[in-house]
Design a protein around this motif. Structure first.
Motif, PDB file in Angstrom:
ATOM      1  N   ALA A 262      -6.676   6.140  -8.132  1.00 34.13           N
ATOM      2  CA  ALA A 262      -6.802   5.510  -9.636  1.00 34.13           C
ATOM      3  C   ALA A 262      -6.427   4.321  -9.479  1.00 34.13           C
ATOM      4  N   TRP A 263      -6.873   3.323 -10.053  1.00 36.71           N
ATOM      5  CA  TRP A 263      -6.682   1.874 -10.095  1.00 36.71           C
ATOM      6  C   TRP A 263      -7.350   1.289 -11.152  1.00 36.71           C
ATOM      7  N   GLN A 264      -8.386   2.071 -11.857  1.00 41.60           N
ATOM      8  CA  GLN A 264      -8.933   1.228 -13.128  1.00 41.60           C
ATOM      9  C   GLN A 264      -8.342   1.810 -14.222  1.00 41.60           C
ATOM     10  N   LEU A 265      -8.687   1.175 -15.436  1.00 41.20           N
ATOM     11  CA  LEU A 265      -7.840   1.784 -16.497  1.00 41.20           C
ATOM     12  C   LEU A 265      -8.757   2.967 -16.936  1.00 41.20           C
ATOM     13  N   ASP A 266      -8.005   4.223 -17.226  1.00 40.00           N
ATOM     14  CA  ASP A 266      -8.349   5.267 -17.394  1.00 40.00           C
ATOM     15  C   ASP A 266      -7.507   6.084 -18.356  1.00 40.00           C
ATOM     16  N   ASP A 267      -7.997   6.583 -19.467  1.00 42.20           N
ATOM     17  CA  ASP A 267      -7.106   7.208 -20.636  1.00 42.20           C
ATOM     18  C   ASP A 267      -6.650   8.589 -19.925  1.00 42.20           C
ATOM     19  N   VAL A 268      -7.259   9.088 -19.244  1.00 42.52           N
ATOM     20  CA  VAL A 268      -6.925  10.359 -18.519  1.00 42.52           C
ATOM     21  C   VAL A 268      -5.991  10.279 -17.428  1.00 42.52           C
ATOM     22  N   ASN A 269      -6.458   9.781 -16.414  1.00 45.21           N
ATOM     23  CA  ASN A 269      -5.863   9.305 -14.927  1.00 45.21           C
ATOM     24  C   ASN A 269      -5.319   7.866 -14.905  1.00 45.21           C
ATOM     25  N   PRO A 270      -4.613   7.209 -15.636  1.00 47.77           N
ATOM     26  CA  PRO A 270      -4.475   5.773 -15.657  1.00 47.77           C
ATOM     27  C   PRO A 270      -3.681   5.433 -14.125  1.00 47.77           C
ATOM     28  N   PRO A 271      -3.645   4.423 -13.599  1.00 48.90           N
ATOM     29  CA  PRO A 271      -3.041   3.766 -12.479  1.00 48.90           C
ATOM     30  C   PRO A 271      -1.352   4.222 -12.568  1.00 48.90           C
ATOM     31  N   ALA A 272      -0.932   4.658 -11.626  1.00 45.59           N
ATOM     32  CA  ALA A 272       0.427   5.107 -11.637  1.00 45.59           C
ATOM     33  C   ALA A 272       1.105   5.454 -10.485  1.00 45.59           C
ATOM     34  N   ILE A 273       2.282   5.188 -10.218  1.00 45.05           N
ATOM     35  CA  ILE A 273       3.040   5.812  -8.987  1.00 45.05           C
ATOM     36  C   ILE A 273       3.933   6.991  -9.678  1.00 45.05           C
ATOM     37  N   HIS A 274       4.018   8.040  -8.785  1.00 49.02           N
ATOM     38  CA  HIS A 274       4.561   9.356  -9.114  1.00 49.02           C
ATOM     39  C   HIS A 274       6.039   9.147  -9.706  1.00 49.02           C
ATOM     40  N   PRO A 275       6.350   9.459 -10.832  1.00 46.12           N
ATOM     41  CA  PRO A 275       7.875   9.162 -11.312  1.00 46.12           C
ATOM     42  C   PRO A 275       8.695   9.436 -10.479  1.00 46.12           C
ATOM     43  N   ASP A 276       8.844  10.443  -9.512  1.00 44.17           N
ATOM     44  CA  ASP A 276       9.791  10.621  -8.595  1.00 44.17           C
ATOM     45  C   ASP A 276       9.771   9.658  -7.379  1.00 44.17           C
ATOM     46  N   ASP A 277       8.686   8.894  -7.275  1.00 41.65           N
ATOM     47  CA  ASP A 277       8.652   7.857  -6.230  1.00 41.65           C
ATOM     48  C   ASP A 277       8.966   6.583  -6.564  1.00 41.65           C
ATOM     49  N   VAL A 278       9.088   6.283  -8.032  1.00 37.81           N
ATOM     50  CA  VAL A 278       9.352   4.922  -8.552  1.00 37.81           C
ATOM     51  C   VAL A 278      10.542   4.245  -7.908  1.00 37.81           C
ATOM     52  N   PRO A 279      11.600   4.915  -7.729  1.00 34.77           N
ATOM     53  CA  PRO A 279      12.877   4.468  -7.144  1.00 34.77           C
ATOM     54  C   PRO A 279      12.541   4.195  -5.418  1.00 34.77           C
ATOM     55  N   LEU A 280      11.711   4.762  -5.192  1.00 35.07           N
ATOM     56  CA  LEU A 280      11.458   4.661  -3.402  1.00 35.07           C
ATOM     57  C   LEU A 280      10.477   3.180  -3.583  1.00 35.07           C
ATOM     58  N   ALA A 281       9.710   3.111  -4.645  1.00 32.84           N
ATOM     59  CA  ALA A 281       8.866   1.970  -4.578  1.00 32.84           C
ATOM     60  C   ALA A 281       9.582   0.797  -4.976  1.00 32.84           C
ATOM     61  N   LYS A 282      10.706   0.823  -5.661  1.00 32.60           N
ATOM     62  CA  LYS A 282      11.565  -0.245  -5.977  1.00 32.60           C
ATOM     63  C   LYS A 282      12.386  -0.720  -4.718  1.00 32.60           C
ATOM     64  N   LYS A 283      12.748   0.422  -3.947  1.00 38.95           N
ATOM     65  CA  LYS A 283      13.469   0.163  -2.782  1.00 38.95           C
ATOM     66  C   LYS A 283      12.560  -0.705  -1.689  1.00 38.95           C
ATOM     67  N   LEU A 284      11.176  -0.460  -1.829  1.00 39.62           N
ATOM     68  CA  LEU A 284      10.189  -1.011  -0.863  1.00 39.62           C
ATOM     69  C   LEU A 284      10.342  -2.657  -1.521  1.00 39.62           C
ATOM     70  N   SER A 285      10.212  -2.795  -2.536  1.00 40.67           N
ATOM     71  CA  SER A 285       9.990  -4.047  -3.203  1.00 40.67           C
ATOM     72  C   SER A 285      11.343  -4.842  -2.848  1.00 40.67           C
ATOM     73  N   ASP A 286      12.451  -4.445  -3.006  1.00 40.33           N
ATOM     74  CA  ASP A 286      13.791  -4.961  -2.721  1.00 40.33           C
ATOM     75  C   ASP A 286      13.923  -5.354  -1.191  1.00 40.33           C
ATOM     76  N   GLY A 287      13.323  -4.403  -0.486  1.00 40.14           N
ATOM     77  CA  GLY A 287      13.497  -4.568   1.068  1.00 40.14           C
ATOM     78  C   GLY A 287      12.755  -5.720   1.337  1.00 40.14           C
ATOM     79  N   LEU A 288      11.599  -5.804   0.758  1.00 41.36           N
ATOM     80  CA  LEU A 288      10.543  -7.167   1.084  1.00 41.36           C
ATOM     81  C   LEU A 288      11.395  -8.388   1.056  1.00 41.36           C
ATOM     82  N   ALA A 289      12.200  -8.404  -0.226  1.00 39.38           N
ATOM     83  CA  ALA A 289      13.095  -9.746  -0.306  1.00 39.38           C
ATOM     84  C   ALA A 289      13.744 -10.132   0.994  1.00 39.38           C
ATOM     85  N   THR A 290      14.508  -9.274   1.480  1.00 39.37           N
ATOM     86  CA  THR A 290      15.305  -9.517   2.698  1.00 39.37           C
ATOM     87  C   THR A 290      14.696  -9.357   4.044  1.00 39.37           C
TER      88      THR A 290
END
Length: 351
Positions: A262-290
């Motif tokens: 899901a990557w387009q705007l959709d009221d039923v299934n909007p684009p999103a990262i699983h809430p439990d994986d958001v910290p993991l995604a932020k770790k990915l972002s921080d890791g890229l910086a270094t």
């Protein structure tokens, strides 16, 4: 100027300026530079101000009654006027046809974008396919990459009020026709009734003719970010995208989208990262910086509902000397990959 309509931007933040004369772009020049300091300058300014305030067309006379003044608003679906078409001529003259112009906006705080029927006419969108809002990545699906692409993406990422941009892009209409359109925009800060602040990129798109016969139109092939894209060359089953590291949102696909996500705007299934994986995604972002390169398996929203596991390999990329983003290759995980992990510089880290 009786044979030309003036296209005047009213994005806000500064005094309105001229961005087009007929279908010829202008670089946000002051109205007095086009009209001079003659007797009709104040009549023009007054007509523009009235149209912006009322969001209604204006048909009147100059103060000396010698000229007719026509002003037509160019609003988005939200009703905010992003520009005004202005014509001043003799009362017995017939105004010329107006060149196609569409109003649009990118809400840089919410990742929502919208336009107007005029814009969707320019894009050749069928009535049954028209939506009033989309997400940022959907805008780039019909724009052919050009040399200004990195600069535009940098302005979206930094979201700095007052930032301006003008460039000619080749538009691939929904019917396959290529048109050249000149885009003008400015980022403006809006204060909502509840006190929240949003930065909105307000813009206009002026149709300036067939892309093949418009010298200023970029060639119909990707030319921007080319050297960095080579770092993540396309492989079967892998799909490349550019991601905003600040918001973890998709800026644009470089290839066809990954099927099923899901990557387009959709009221039923909007684009999103699983809430439990958001910290993991932020770790990915921080890791890229270094590290400059990371890999992860995350759960993304599926277009059909639920969640799908996706293998993500990301490289740090420069949009300009001060702004970075992630060049991401996404694919379905290989059998045996863990439920979730982050790999930085070749070393696995527990999620």
């Amino acid at each position: 100027m009786a044979d030309k309509w003036l296209l005047i931007e009213t994005f806000g933040g500064v005094e309105p300026s001229v961005v087009g004369v007929g279908n010829a772009p202008r670089r946000m020049v002051a109205l007095r530079s086009v009209l001079g300091r003659g007797r009709y300058l104040e009549d023009a300014r007054s007509a523009v101000a009235k149209v912006v305030a009322d969001a209604e067309p204006f048909d009147g006379r100059t103060a000396d009654r010698q000229r007719r003044v026509l002003a037509v608003p160019l609003p988005t679906f939200t009703g905010r006027v992003h520009g005004v078409h202005l014509w001043i001529g003799r009362p017995d003259e017939e105004p010329p046809p107006r060149d196609p112009v569409g109003a649009w906006y990118f809400n840089l705080s919410t990742d929502k974008i919208g336009g107007s029927d005029d814009l969707l006419d320019l894009y050749g969108v069928a009535p049954e396919n028209r939506r009033r809002q989309r997400v940022t990545a959907e805008a780039f699906g019909r724009l052919v990459g050009n040399a200004d692409e990195a600069a535009v993406l940098a302005k979206i990422v930094t979201s700095r009020p007052g930032a301006e941009h003008q460039a000619t892009w080749t538009v691939r209409r929904d019917d396959g026709v290529l048109r050249a359109a000149d885009y003008s925009c400015r980022a403006v800060e809006d204060i909502l009734p509840d006190g929240r602040r949003e930065v909105v990129l307000r813009g206009l798109a002026l149709d300036i003719g067939p892309a093949e016969s418009t010298p200023s139109a970029p060639p119909p092939r990707p030319v921007a970010l080319a050297q960095q894209v080579l770092v993540a060359a396309r492989e079967p089953g892998r799909h490349r995208a550019i991601v905003n590291l600040r918001t973890l949102t998709l800026l644009r696909w470089l290839d066809d989208p990954l099927p099923g996500v899901a990557w387009q705007l959709d009221d039923v299934n909007p684009p999103a990262i699983h809430p439990d994986d958001v910290p993991l995604a932020k770790k990915l972002s921080d890791g890229l910086a270094t590290a400059g390169r990371v890999r992860a398996v995350l759960r993304l929203r599926a277009a059909s509902g639920g969640w799908m596991r996706v293998d993500i390999a990301a490289n740090l990329m420069l949009l300009d000397q001060h702004t970075t983003a992630a060049l991401v290759t996404v694919s379905r995980p290989e059998p045996g990959d863990g439920e979730s992990f982050v790999q930085v510089d070749g070393m696995f880290q527990d999620s």
